[in-house]
Scaffold this motif. Structure first.
Motif, PDB file in Angstrom:
ATOM      1  N   GLN A  38      47.827  31.321  62.640  1.00 26.51           N
ATOM      2  CA  GLN A  38      46.420  31.643  62.459  1.00 26.51           C
ATOM      3  C   GLN A  38      45.749  30.516  61.699  1.00 26.51           C
ATOM      4  O   GLN A  38      46.089  30.248  60.533  1.00 26.51           O
ATOM      5  CB  GLN A  38      46.243  32.961  61.715  1.00 26.51           C
ATOM      6  N   LYS A  42      39.958  31.529  62.793  1.00 23.40           N
ATOM      7  CA  LYS A  42      40.384  31.845  64.158  1.00 23.40           C
ATOM      8  C   LYS A  42      41.317  33.048  64.164  1.00 23.40           C
ATOM      9  O   LYS A  42      41.892  33.410  63.141  1.00 23.40           O
ATOM     10  CB  LYS A  42      41.071  30.644  64.790  1.00 23.40           C
ATOM     11  N   GLU A  43      41.477  33.641  65.332  1.00 21.04           N
ATOM     12  CA  GLU A  43      42.393  34.753  65.477  1.00 21.04           C
ATOM     13  C   GLU A  43      43.827  34.235  65.519  1.00 21.04           C
ATOM     14  O   GLU A  43      44.092  33.093  65.901  1.00 21.04           O
ATOM     15  CB  GLU A  43      42.074  35.540  66.744  1.00 21.04           C
ATOM     16  N   ARG A  44      44.735  35.101  65.142  1.00 22.87           N
ATOM     17  CA  ARG A  44      46.153  34.755  65.205  1.00 22.87           C
ATOM     18  C   ARG A  44      46.546  34.597  66.678  1.00 22.87           C
ATOM     19  O   ARG A  44      46.152  35.402  67.525  1.00 22.87           O
ATOM     20  CB  ARG A  44      46.982  35.843  64.533  1.00 22.87           C
ATOM     21  N   GLU A  45      47.328  33.563  66.965  1.00 19.58           N
ATOM     22  CA  GLU A  45      47.724  33.289  68.342  1.00 19.58           C
ATOM     23  C   GLU A  45      49.230  33.129  68.444  1.00 19.58           C
ATOM     24  O   GLU A  45      49.897  32.719  67.498  1.00 19.58           O
ATOM     25  CB  GLU A  45      47.037  32.024  68.878  1.00 19.58           C
TER      26      GLU A  45
END
Length: 123
Positions: A38, A42-45
């Motif tokens: 993350q 931003k969103e966790r990917e």
């Protein structure tokens, strides 16, 4: 806490880091292990996942060819070897366990998570 990540830090662009994920209180070999990250704002990917025995791995396109996941079930550890680091790799990295290989990119299918380790890549 069943999972603990370590090995994060500061690396130059083009450099390498090796992250570790240590498990306790789990029969580690019963789970696939995924790495996620993350970045700020931003969103966790999903980064990648390794199968129960370690014979199969899969990676996000953004890290394919640069990152390698390995595991040692006897030592209850999983490693994420990161090479050719880019500033875009800067993030908090998490490991997590799941019972499902087919849902390996779906973070909602992961049950146990570590607290994360910070990786910062300087440009």
């Amino acid at each position: 806490v069943p999972l603990v990540e370590s090995g994060g830090g500061l690396a130059p662009a083009g450099g390498s880091l090796r992250l570790s994920c240590a498990a306790s209180g789990l029969t580690f070999s019963r789970f696939v292990v995924g790495w996620f990250r993350q970045a700020p704002g931003k969103e966790r990917e999903w980064v990648g996942t390794i199968s129960w025995s370690g014979t199969v791995t899969d990676y996000a396109d953004s890290v394919k060819g640069r990152f390698t996941i390995s595991r040692n079930n006897a030592k209850n550890t999983v490693h994420l070897q990161m090479t050719s680091l880019e500033p875009e790799d800067t993030a908090v990295y998490f490991c997590a366990t799941s019972s499902s290989w087919s849902s390996r990119v779906d973070q909602t299918k992961y049950d146990s998570w570590g607290q994360g380790t910070q990786v910062t890549v300087a440009s």
